[in-house]
Design a protein around this motif. Structure first.
Motif, PDB file in Angstrom:
ATOM      1  N   MET A 255     -97.196  31.092  98.317  1.00 43.98           N
ATOM      2  CA  MET A 255     -96.950  31.904  99.531  1.00 43.98           C
ATOM      3  C   MET A 255     -97.891  31.420 100.628  1.00 43.98           C
ATOM      4  SD  MET A 255     -95.318  34.733 100.552  1.00 43.98           S
ATOM      5  CE  MET A 255     -95.343  35.251 102.253  1.00 43.98           C
TER       6      MET A 255
ATOM      7  N   THR B 208    -103.465  38.864  98.657  1.00 45.86           N
ATOM      8  CA  THR B 208    -103.675  39.616  97.404  1.00 45.86           C
ATOM      9  C   THR B 208    -102.799  39.118  96.259  1.00 45.86           C
ATOM     10  OG1 THR B 208    -101.977  41.230  98.014  1.00 45.86           O
ATOM     11  CG2 THR B 208    -104.229  41.745  98.685  1.00 45.86           C
ATOM     12  N   SER B 209    -102.267  37.900  96.401  1.00 42.75           N
ATOM     13  CA  SER B 209    -101.253  37.465  95.429  1.00 42.75           C
ATOM     14  C   SER B 209    -101.821  37.301  94.016  1.00 42.75           C
ATOM     15  CB  SER B 209    -100.590  36.177  95.899  1.00 42.75           C
ATOM     16  OG  SER B 209    -101.589  35.225  96.158  1.00 42.75           O
TER      17      SER B 209
ATOM     18  N   ARG C  45    -100.018  41.012 101.733  1.00 41.54           N
ATOM     19  CA  ARG C  45     -99.460  40.169 100.665  1.00 41.54           C
ATOM     20  C   ARG C  45    -100.075  38.766 100.568  1.00 41.54           C
ATOM     21  NH1 ARG C  45     -93.274  39.150  98.884  1.00 41.54           N
ATOM     22  NH2 ARG C  45     -93.495  36.983  98.248  1.00 41.54           N
TER      23      ARG C  45
ATOM     24  N   LEU D  53     -94.945  42.724  97.288  1.00 43.55           N
ATOM     25  CA  LEU D  53     -96.184  41.963  97.089  1.00 43.55           C
ATOM     26  C   LEU D  53     -95.946  40.606  96.440  1.00 43.55           C
ATOM     27  CD1 LEU D  53     -98.453  44.911  95.917  1.00 43.55           C
ATOM     28  CD2 LEU D  53     -98.560  43.697  98.102  1.00 43.55           C
ATOM     29  N   GLY D  54     -94.736  40.378  95.978  1.00 42.84           N
ATOM     30  CA  GLY D  54     -94.445  39.105  95.300  1.00 42.84           C
ATOM     31  C   GLY D  54     -95.227  38.969  94.011  1.00 42.84           C
ATOM     32  N   SER D  55     -95.468  40.092  93.319  1.00 50.23           N
ATOM     33  CA  SER D  55     -96.195  40.061  92.048  1.00 50.23           C
ATOM     34  C   SER D  55     -95.642  41.128  91.121  1.00 50.23           C
ATOM     35  CB  SER D  55     -97.681  40.328  92.276  1.00 50.23           C
ATOM     36  OG  SER D  55     -98.316  40.521  91.021  1.00 50.23           O
TER      37      SER D  55
END
Ligand SMILES: NC(=O)C1=CN([C@@H]2O[C@H](COP(=O)(O)OP(=O)(O)OC[C@H]3O[C@@H](n4cnc5c(N)ncnc54)[C@H](O)[C@@H]3O)[C@@H](O)[C@H]2O)C=CC1
Ligand SMILES: O=C(O)[C@@H]1CCC=N1
Length: 287
Positions: free
Chosen positions: A1, A103-104, A100, A124-126
């Protein structure tokens, strides 16, 4: 990201040497209860980062706990391996999209009512997302929190969450995420029902000629004592209630009024309304 924040961002710290920090997004009531608990168990305030847009709230956190608080998410968030989301459901999406890129790599813990972990994971992509539903007695270490973890969260991470929540009181894992809406309705909102009862008991006491202070003291001691008795007793509340209720006596007179007015049923409906609202919040402000 790719990093889309405007401030220059230094390289991520080496996790072997960097002291892991915990970041809080939102620094209001719930964040304060959790931060207070962490500090009480010896967590260093320098390792707690807060993002809180309101200056007065930032100042209060800094003065009370000695933690660092920033108005906006910035590179300091990269040192956090746990990010606690303590914002209102209405602003969660916007706050998540802002933070985001920073904090990935973290484990995420949300205390927001209603917002489902699938929405949080997407924003969040997590997949490493845990939800907690605490309540305000957390402030004095007497809360209870429902916990739910997504499948990608491993047992060490679950333990980490339990450690963070431990100073706030008890924890209870649920296997189905939708059960958290019931937890929200019962124990998350629950302190308000108890305070409502205290308000009514105190009002009755004053109406009968006691002073406000006397009525308040009698009501608080009664609710606290009765709850503790229920906790320690093997008998269900119904049996404990029957032991107070002498035939033809004073309690009987009171319970009859409550039964005629359907108060227990109204309580059940009220709690169901809270559960319904938790679901709605998830639909309205989730993805
Ligand atoms: N108060 C309670 O009894 C409980 C609250 N919760 C949940 O905890 C969450 C927080 O609730 P409270 O602490 O009571 O609310 P609060 O209003 O005291 O705290 C929320 C804080 O978030 C800040 N904020 C707003 N936009 C932000 C952004 N974009 N980035 C960072 N911070 C932002 C606000 O300035 C505020 O200080 C809510 O989602 C609520 O559902 C859960 C259990 C119990
Ligand atoms: O009223 C609310 O939405 C939050 C969640 C549980 C308690 N307070």
């Amino acid at each position: 990201m790719p990093d889309t924040s405007s401030a220059p961002v230094p390289a991520a710290p080496n996790p072997a040497t960097a002291p892991n920090a915990i970041a809080f997004i939102g620094g209001g009531n719930m964040a304060s209860a959790l931060i207070g608990g962490l500090i009480a168990q010896g967590f260093a305030p320098e390792r707690i980062e807060v993002v809180e847009p309101f200056e007065a709230a930032r100042d209060a956190l800094q003065a009370q706990f000695g933690v660092t608080a920033q108005a906006l998410p910035g590179p300091q968030l990269r040192s956090a391996d746990l990010v606690v989301w303590a914002v209102k459901p209405q602003v969660f999406r916007e706050a998540a999209l802002q933070a985001r890129p920073l904090t990935s790599a973290a484990l995420h813990l949300s205390v927001a009512a209603g917002i489902r972990s699938s929405s949080i994971a997407q924003w969040l992509g997590s997949e490493r997302v845990v939800r907690a539903m605490p309540n305000t007695p957390a402030l004095i270490g007497r809360g209870i929190s429902g916990l739910f973890a997504r499948q990608a969260v491993d047992s060490a991470e679950r333990q980490r969450i339990e450690q963070v929540m431990a100073p706030t009181g008890e924890t209870l894992w649920v296997e189905q995420e939708h059960d958290l809406d019931a937890v929200t309705a019962l124990s998350g909102s629950g302190p308000a029902y108890v305070f409502y009862l205290l308000e009514a008991m105190t009002r009755a006491g004053v109406g009968m000629g006691l002073s406000q202070a006397q009525a308040h003291r009698l009501a608080v001691a009664t609710v606290g004592g009765a709850a503790e008795l229920a906790r320690r007793s093997d008998d269900p509340p119904e049996v404990l209630r029957q032991r107070v209720t002498s035939k033809g006596g004073t309690t009987h007179a009171a319970i009859e009024v409550l039964e005629r007015a359907g108060v227990a049923g109204h309580f059940v409906h009220a709690i169901e309304a809270a559960q319904h609202r938790a679901r709605e919040l998830g639909d309205e402000f989730g993805t």
